[in-house]
Each structure stands twice: as C-alpha cells, then as structure tokens.
Design a protein around this motif. Structure first.
Motif, PDB file in Angstrom:
ATOM      1  N   ILE A 204       0.852  -1.185   0.000  1.00 51.42           N
ATOM      2  CA  ILE A 204       0.000   0.000   0.000  1.00 51.42           C
ATOM      3  C   ILE A 204       0.888   1.235   0.000  1.00 51.42           C
ATOM      4  O   ILE A 204       0.654   2.182  -0.725  1.00 51.42           O
ATOM      5  N   ASN A 205       1.914   1.215   0.829  1.00 52.05           N
ATOM      6  CA  ASN A 205       2.942   2.260   0.870  1.00 52.05           C
ATOM      7  C   ASN A 205       4.243   1.578   1.284  1.00 52.05           C
ATOM      8  O   ASN A 205       4.312   0.358   1.293  1.00 52.05           O
ATOM      9  N   LYS A 206       5.252   2.348   1.647  1.00 53.39           N
ATOM     10  CA  LYS A 206       6.567   1.757   1.929  1.00 53.39           C
ATOM     11  C   LYS A 206       6.599   0.829   3.134  1.00 53.39           C
ATOM     12  O   LYS A 206       7.522   0.031   3.282  1.00 53.39           O
ATOM     13  N   SER A 207       5.600   0.912   4.013  1.00 50.59           N
ATOM     14  CA  SER A 207       5.639   0.080   5.209  1.00 50.59           C
ATOM     15  C   SER A 207       4.380  -0.769   5.432  1.00 50.59           C
ATOM     16  O   SER A 207       4.314  -1.501   6.408  1.00 50.59           O
ATOM     17  N   THR A 208       3.400  -0.677   4.546  1.00 50.40           N
ATOM     18  CA  THR A 208       2.146  -1.396   4.740  1.00 50.40           C
ATOM     19  C   THR A 208       1.918  -2.405   3.614  1.00 50.40           C
ATOM     20  O   THR A 208       1.832  -2.029   2.451  1.00 50.40           O
ATOM     21  N   VAL A 209       1.817  -3.676   3.993  1.00 51.92           N
ATOM     22  CA  VAL A 209       1.600  -4.747   3.025  1.00 51.92           C
ATOM     23  C   VAL A 209       0.105  -4.880   2.747  1.00 51.92           C
ATOM     24  O   VAL A 209      -0.701  -4.947   3.672  1.00 51.92           O
TER      25      VAL A 209
END
Length: 83
Positions: free
Chosen positions: A28-33
């Motif tokens: 979803i973003n750099k830290s959210t799968v």
C-alpha cells in the motif's frame, strides 16, 4: 509450506497473534503490506524459520497479524532495510 496468496486482512483473521513470513508482496505504501504469498507462520519474531530465509539470502518480509508495536525487516542479498 506451499505458498498461497493472502491479503493482510485474511491473515489477521485466519492466524491471529502470529508472525507471518511473506514473499512477492503488494504494498500500500513503503511500510504497509496489502497482500503477499504466505511462506511460513511463526509463533515468535526471532523464529528459526525466518532465520533460514535470511541465511539463504531470500527476499521476504514478515509481519505480526495482531496490532501492537513491532519492527519489520525486508531482507535481500546485499542489503537490509528496517522500518
């Protein structure tokens, strides 16, 4: 374990309070799968299963299926990213 694709919501519902090791993730973003191929389920963060993939130089990420503070790592040959 044969890899099967799951969304993070499915993993949270099916494997509460576990650590899951994922490959081929959609982010979803750099830290959210958003989703990924489940390759292992672990009871603790420092699992021998997770260490096996690190020593093989395999790219993966792992996540906790319950809420709470934790660290996340992405490993690949030659680099390591912590978030």
């Amino acid at each position: 374990m044969d890899s099967q694709r799951y969304s993070m919501e499915e993993l949270k519902n099916q494997y509460p309070d576990k650590w899951v090791i994922l490959d081929n993730c959609d982010w979803i973003n750099k830290s959210t799968v958003k989703s990924g191929d489940l390759i292992e389920i672990c009871d603790d963060e420092i699992s021998a299963k997770r260490m096996k993939y690190r020593h093989e130089g395999r790219k993966y990420t792992y996540r906790r299926t319950s809420e709470g503070g934790y660290s996340t790592y992405v490993h690949s040959i030659g680099y390591r990213v912590e978030a």
